[in-house]
Write a protein that holds these residues in place. Sequence first.
Motif, PDB file in Angstrom:
ATOM      1  N   SER A 118       0.858  -1.181   0.057  1.00  0.00           N
ATOM      2  CA  SER A 118      -0.043   0.044  -0.034  1.00  0.00           C
ATOM      3  C   SER A 118       0.762   1.239   0.033  1.00  0.00           C
ATOM      4  O   SER A 118       2.014   1.193   0.170  1.00  0.00           O
ATOM      5  N   SER A 119       0.255   2.406  -0.556  1.00  0.00           N
ATOM      6  CA  SER A 119       0.802   3.606  -0.329  1.00  0.00           C
ATOM      7  C   SER A 119      -0.075   4.645   0.115  1.00  0.00           C
ATOM      8  O   SER A 119      -1.343   4.526  -0.331  1.00  0.00           O
ATOM      9  N   ASN A 120      -0.026   5.575   0.825  1.00  0.00           N
ATOM     10  CA  ASN A 120      -0.841   6.576   1.276  1.00  0.00           C
ATOM     11  C   ASN A 120       0.154   7.993   1.487  1.00  0.00           C
ATOM     12  O   ASN A 120       1.188   7.883   1.815  1.00  0.00           O
ATOM     13  N   ASN A 121      -0.565   9.013   1.148  1.00  0.00           N
ATOM     14  CA  ASN A 121      -0.234  10.466   1.477  1.00  0.00           C
ATOM     15  C   ASN A 121      -0.932  11.131   2.271  1.00  0.00           C
ATOM     16  O   ASN A 121      -2.188  11.127   2.151  1.00  0.00           O
ATOM     17  N   LYS A 122      -0.350  12.411   3.127  1.00  0.00           N
ATOM     18  CA  LYS A 122      -1.081  12.880   3.952  1.00  0.00           C
ATOM     19  C   LYS A 122      -1.798  14.365   3.017  1.00  0.00           C
ATOM     20  O   LYS A 122      -2.870  14.989   3.730  1.00  0.00           O
ATOM     21  N   GLY A 123      -1.497  14.653   1.963  1.00  0.00           N
ATOM     22  CA  GLY A 123      -1.926  15.768   1.116  1.00  0.00           C
ATOM     23  C   GLY A 123      -1.432  17.075   1.737  1.00  0.00           C
ATOM     24  O   GLY A 123      -2.000  18.151   1.620  1.00  0.00           O
ATOM     25  N   PHE A 124      -0.206  16.990   2.430  1.00  0.00           N
ATOM     26  CA  PHE A 124       0.273  18.369   3.176  1.00  0.00           C
ATOM     27  C   PHE A 124       0.914  19.255   1.875  1.00  0.00           C
ATOM     28  O   PHE A 124       1.333  18.657   0.817  1.00  0.00           O
ATOM     29  N   GLN A 125       1.008  20.447   2.174  1.00  0.00           N
ATOM     30  CA  GLN A 125       2.053  21.247   1.427  1.00  0.00           C
ATOM     31  C   GLN A 125       2.740  22.155   2.332  1.00  0.00           C
ATOM     32  O   GLN A 125       2.360  23.249   2.719  1.00  0.00           O
ATOM     33  N   LEU A 126       3.585  21.320   3.127  1.00  0.00           N
ATOM     34  CA  LEU A 126       4.396  22.073   4.147  1.00  0.00           C
ATOM     35  C   LEU A 126       5.806  22.228   3.685  1.00  0.00           C
ATOM     36  O   LEU A 126       6.276  21.935   2.717  1.00  0.00           O
ATOM     37  N   THR A 127       6.574  22.811   4.663  1.00  0.00           N
ATOM     38  CA  THR A 127       8.009  23.171   4.212  1.00  0.00           C
ATOM     39  C   THR A 127       8.725  21.584   4.535  1.00  0.00           C
ATOM     40  O   THR A 127       8.139  20.956   5.284  1.00  0.00           O
ATOM     41  N   PHE A 128       9.995  21.503   4.371  1.00  0.00           N
ATOM     42  CA  PHE A 128      10.538  20.290   4.748  1.00  0.00           C
ATOM     43  C   PHE A 128      11.033  20.271   6.082  1.00  0.00           C
ATOM     44  O   PHE A 128      10.655  18.976   6.433  1.00  0.00           O
ATOM     45  N   GLN A 129      11.276  21.205   6.661  1.00  0.00           N
ATOM     46  CA  GLN A 129      11.332  21.011   8.383  1.00  0.00           C
ATOM     47  C   GLN A 129       9.848  20.753   8.789  1.00  0.00           C
ATOM     48  O   GLN A 129       9.989  19.926   9.800  1.00  0.00           O
ATOM     49  N   SER A 182       8.007   8.988   4.176  1.00  0.00           N
ATOM     50  CA  SER A 182       8.975   9.452   3.012  1.00  0.00           C
ATOM     51  C   SER A 182       8.391  11.195   2.997  1.00  0.00           C
ATOM     52  O   SER A 182       7.403  11.552   3.189  1.00  0.00           O
ATOM     53  N   ILE A 183       9.430  11.936   2.851  1.00  0.00           N
ATOM     54  CA  ILE A 183       8.973  13.427   2.319  1.00  0.00           C
ATOM     55  C   ILE A 183       9.410  13.496   1.147  1.00  0.00           C
ATOM     56  O   ILE A 183      10.415  13.310   0.584  1.00  0.00           O
ATOM     57  N   VAL A 184       8.330  13.983   0.157  1.00  0.00           N
ATOM     58  CA  VAL A 184       8.301  13.930  -1.155  1.00  0.00           C
ATOM     59  C   VAL A 184       8.121  15.536  -1.688  1.00  0.00           C
ATOM     60  O   VAL A 184       7.513  16.097  -1.053  1.00  0.00           O
ATOM     61  N   ASN A 185       9.134  15.835  -2.207  1.00  0.00           N
ATOM     62  CA  ASN A 185       8.950  17.384  -3.248  1.00  0.00           C
ATOM     63  C   ASN A 185       7.636  17.272  -3.971  1.00  0.00           C
ATOM     64  O   ASN A 185       7.434  16.470  -4.873  1.00  0.00           O
ATOM     65  N   ILE A 186       6.609  18.073  -3.788  1.00  0.00           N
ATOM     66  CA  ILE A 186       5.455  18.170  -4.478  1.00  0.00           C
ATOM     67  C   ILE A 186       5.599  18.457  -5.938  1.00  0.00           C
ATOM     68  O   ILE A 186       5.156  18.045  -6.927  1.00  0.00           O
TER      69      ILE A 186
END
Length: 65
Positions: A12-23, A49-53
């Motif tokens: 599976s894979s899910n993402n939060k839908g955030f639009q945040l800074t890396f920090q 993981s942190i992914v660059n949108i």
Amino acid sequence: MKYDIYFNDETSSNNKGFQLTFQECLNYIETHNGTNESYFADYKGGTVSIVNIETGETEYETEVL
């Protein structure tokens, strides 16, 4: 730059839908990894993981505890 958080395991894979800074994303992971917050409970043993949108590039990855 804006980043989102992705959770992955073998099936599976899910993402939060955030639009945040890396920090901000890193702080979220460090605060909640190892807890039952959101997808952390479902993806224990998988990765978060942190992914660059904008580019789709994974810029940070660690195991979900």
